[in-house]
Design a protein around this motif. Structure first.
Motif, mmCIF file in Angstrom:
data_model
loop_
_atom_site.group_PDB
_atom_site.id
_atom_site.type_symbol
_atom_site.label_atom_id
_atom_site.label_comp_id
_atom_site.label_asym_id
_atom_site.label_seq_id
_atom_site.Cartn_x
_atom_site.Cartn_y
_atom_site.Cartn_z
ATOM 1 N N PHE A 1 0.746 -1.059 0.175
ATOM 2 C CA PHE A 1 0.227 0.101 -0.117
ATOM 3 C C PHE A 1 1.014 1.057 0.093
ATOM 4 N N ALA A 2 1.405 1.423 -1.287
ATOM 5 C CA ALA A 2 2.571 2.437 -1.068
ATOM 6 C C ALA A 2 2.333 3.252 -2.532
ATOM 7 N N ILE A 3 2.958 4.473 -2.683
ATOM 8 C CA ILE A 3 2.908 5.258 -3.920
ATOM 9 C C ILE A 3 3.935 4.236 -4.991
ATOM 10 N N ASN A 4 2.947 4.121 -6.252
ATOM 11 C CA ASN A 4 3.880 3.365 -7.111
ATOM 12 C C ASN A 4 4.633 4.010 -7.997
ATOM 13 N N ASP A 5 4.268 5.143 -8.447
ATOM 14 C CA ASP A 5 5.093 6.089 -9.417
ATOM 15 C C ASP A 5 4.656 7.444 -9.340
ATOM 16 N N ILE A 6 5.504 8.198 -9.906
ATOM 17 C CA ILE A 6 5.418 9.637 -9.983
ATOM 18 C C ILE A 6 5.527 10.150 -11.438
ATOM 19 N N GLY A 7 4.787 10.820 -12.218
ATOM 20 C CA GLY A 7 4.879 11.245 -13.454
ATOM 21 C C GLY A 7 4.946 12.833 -13.486
ATOM 22 N N ILE A 8 5.753 13.442 -14.275
ATOM 23 C CA ILE A 8 5.824 14.779 -14.191
ATOM 24 C C ILE A 8 5.094 15.277 -15.454
ATOM 25 N N LEU A 9 4.109 15.994 -15.577
ATOM 26 C CA LEU A 9 3.615 16.427 -16.597
ATOM 27 C C LEU A 9 4.008 17.782 -17.105
ATOM 28 N N HIS B 1 0.638 -6.971 -7.402
ATOM 29 C CA HIS B 1 0.779 -6.707 -8.811
ATOM 30 C C HIS B 1 -0.199 -5.516 -9.324
ATOM 31 N N THR B 2 0.021 -4.334 -8.563
ATOM 32 C CA THR B 2 -0.623 -3.208 -8.739
ATOM 33 C C THR B 2 0.011 -2.469 -9.818
ATOM 34 N N SER B 3 1.367 -2.436 -10.212
ATOM 35 C CA SER B 3 1.774 -2.047 -11.353
ATOM 36 C C SER B 3 1.772 -0.484 -11.261
ATOM 37 N N GLY B 4 0.884 0.270 -11.974
ATOM 38 C CA GLY B 4 0.902 1.792 -11.615
ATOM 39 C C GLY B 4 2.169 2.712 -12.149
ATOM 40 N N ARG B 5 2.778 2.226 -13.317
ATOM 41 C CA ARG B 5 3.971 3.041 -13.645
ATOM 42 C C ARG B 5 3.415 3.915 -14.892
ATOM 43 N N PHE B 6 4.323 5.063 -15.239
ATOM 44 C CA PHE B 6 3.885 5.886 -16.030
ATOM 45 C C PHE B 6 4.906 6.265 -17.129
ATOM 46 N N ALA B 7 4.451 6.398 -18.304
ATOM 47 C CA ALA B 7 5.109 7.228 -19.390
ATOM 48 C C ALA B 7 4.476 8.306 -19.890
ATOM 49 N N VAL B 8 4.981 9.651 -19.361
ATOM 50 C CA VAL B 8 4.151 10.590 -19.729
ATOM 51 C C VAL B 8 4.259 11.115 -21.066
ATOM 52 N N ILE B 9 3.141 11.298 -21.936
ATOM 53 C CA ILE B 9 3.048 11.625 -23.364
ATOM 54 C C ILE B 9 3.297 13.037 -23.603
ATOM 55 N N ASP B 10 2.486 13.890 -22.937
ATOM 56 C CA ASP B 10 2.554 15.408 -23.188
ATOM 57 C C ASP B 10 2.003 15.968 -21.810
ATOM 58 N N GLN B 11 1.889 17.349 -21.553
ATOM 59 C CA GLN B 11 1.363 17.814 -20.623
ATOM 60 C C GLN B 11 -0.167 17.734 -19.855
ATOM 61 N N SER B 12 -0.709 16.890 -20.757
ATOM 62 C CA SER B 12 -2.056 16.508 -20.455
ATOM 63 C C SER B 12 -2.450 15.040 -20.337
ATOM 64 N N SER B 13 -1.320 14.233 -20.759
ATOM 65 C CA SER B 13 -1.719 12.868 -21.005
ATOM 66 C C SER B 13 -0.571 11.804 -20.450
ATOM 67 N N ALA B 14 -0.739 10.516 -20.253
ATOM 68 C CA ALA B 14 0.344 9.726 -19.903
ATOM 69 C C ALA B 14 -0.268 8.035 -19.994
ATOM 70 N N TYR B 15 0.456 7.365 -20.197
ATOM 71 C CA TYR B 15 0.381 5.890 -20.222
ATOM 72 C C TYR B 15 0.503 5.400 -19.040
ATOM 73 N N VAL B 16 -0.332 4.535 -18.451
ATOM 74 C CA VAL B 16 -0.234 3.934 -17.245
ATOM 75 C C VAL B 16 -0.389 2.310 -17.146
ATOM 76 N N THR B 17 0.292 1.560 -16.592
ATOM 77 C CA THR B 17 0.288 0.327 -16.387
ATOM 78 C C THR B 17 -0.724 -0.384 -15.269
ATOM 79 N N ILE B 18 -1.444 -1.155 -15.441
ATOM 80 C CA ILE B 18 -2.450 -1.512 -14.213
ATOM 81 C C ILE B 18 -2.254 -3.252 -14.189
ATOM 82 N N GLY B 19 -1.703 -3.529 -13.142
ATOM 83 C CA GLY B 19 -1.700 -5.102 -12.888
ATOM 84 C C GLY B 19 -2.805 -5.774 -12.629
#
Length: 369
Positions: free
Chosen positions: A95-103, A162-180
């Motif tokens: 129960f912890a923060i999985n990832d942080i993405g900078i927009l 298996h919560t995953s929750g990793r980001f790949a930021v696309i641009d200032q208003s969107s991102a991809y995220v993994t859900i386990g």
């Protein structure tokens, strides 16, 4: 205290015959940031994001849901927010923060995303939250803005994995995220699985499913800002890197190059040692290496590995250098021991790779001169 470790002749664990001719010697500096690690049940390294001035955002802390700023030069760690309230988590490091993405970011403000699991309102199930925050760098205050995604179904508490929750930021208003798959026993039912085992494109306007059939994707990257790559854990082997395509199914739990766990596991894969009928991974590992975050190295400063991939691992306590050709075929790999379970991995503005570890350390990794 900073301990400098010069690894002039690291022993390489070779992953392919092509690796034999190009040893990687690393310089690793280790900094203790254990106050940013989570110690609920078992230790978990901090989630990590790098700001444009080289300072860090870290997610974790004693309660798992704490957000910190960290200055590498002054070794100053400051808590700026708590995102998971005590009544929405169990005393469990997952129960912890999985990832942080900078927009977006400026000298005064940062617009960011965080992902984390939490208990549902009735405290009898688990969901994954993707939340937008605004961080005022002048006042050091964090404002909660909106939730971009709250996954469904909310699954039994026993499945907080298996919560995953990793980001790949696309641009200032969107991102991809993994859900386990969250360890959901009915993950093989495509209707019942809902959002689980998927990759989404998320924005403030909503979430669109990109792909499904993922077990636990712990790394995701827009390679050359074009090709979406994701790396995920298989069962007892079968860890994979995949090229993600819109609408594609990557096979979990119907196929895997791994092997099933015991009869009491939440799901047993239908076929093992194969990906027949589903998209083949770019590469896979048997036995498992437990891969985590995937980053692209800078265009300069990393020798023959410049502009190529670097992958963290848990089980192997190593980083893996991966070289792709123009067709995205894996042509070379090298695994280099770093002596720590790497939880998250990013690249500093200087080109140095930075990693957080489950032992509460920060690793600054560069090529040895």
């Amino acid at each position: 205290m900073i301990t400098k470790v010069l690894i002039a002749t690291l022993t390489l664990l070779l992953l392919s015959p092509a690796s034999a001719n190009s040893a990687v010697n690393l310089d690793i500096k280790t900094i203790d940031i254990s106050a940013s690690a989570t110690n609920g049940g078992s230790q978990r390294g901090a989630a990590l994001a790098v700001l444009d001035d080289g300072s860090l955002l870290l997610g974790g802390g004693k309660s798992g849901g704490e957000l910190f700023t960290y200055n590498i030069e002054s070794k100053s760690l400051k808590k700026i927010a708590t995102l998971i309230s005590a009544n929405r988590r169990n005393n469990d490091s997952r129960f912890a923060i999985n990832d942080i993405g900078i927009l977006t970011q400026s000298s005064s403000a940062v617009k960011l995303l965080v992902s984390y699991p939490r208990l549902g309102l009735e405290r009898n199930c688990v969901e994954v939250v993707i939340e937008q925050l605004d961080f005022n760098r002048l006042t050091q205050k964090v404002k909660r803005v909106s939730n971009w995604l709250i996954t469904k179904p909310c699954v039994p508490i026993s499945a907080v994995q298996h919560t995953s929750g990793r980001f790949a930021v696309i641009d200032q208003s969107s991102a991809y995220v993994t859900i386990g798959d969250l360890g959901y026993p009915q993950i093989s039912d495509r209707k019942k699985r809902g959002d689980l085992g998927s990759i989404f494109k998320v924005s403030a306007k909503g979430a669109v499913k990109v792909s499904q059939g993922h077990r636990n994707a712990q790394g995701i990257l827009l390679f050359n800002n074009k090709d979406l790559l994701a790396v995920e854990h298989g069962p007892r082997g079968g860890d994979e890197i995949n090229l993600i395509k819109q609408g594609a199914d990557y096979g979990w739990p119907f196929v895997t190059y791994g092997q099933p766990y015991g009869s009491g596991d939440y799901v047993r894969p239908t076929k093992t040692g194969t990906h027949a009928g589903f998209i083949e991974p770019l590469t896979y590992w048997v036995p498992s290496i437990a891969p985590t975050e995937l980053v692209q190295l800078p265009k300069d400063g990393w020798g023959s590995w410049s502009n190529q991939l670097l992958l963290g691992t848990l089980k192997e306590q190593a980083v893996v250098f991966i070289k792709l050709d123009q067709k995205l075929a894996v042509v070379e790999q090298q695994k280099v021991d770093v002596g720590h379970r790497v939880r998250d991995l990013e690249v500093l503005p200087t080109g140095v790779a930075v990693a957080t570890t489950d032992s509460g350390q920060l690793l600054l990794i560069s090529l040895a001169s």
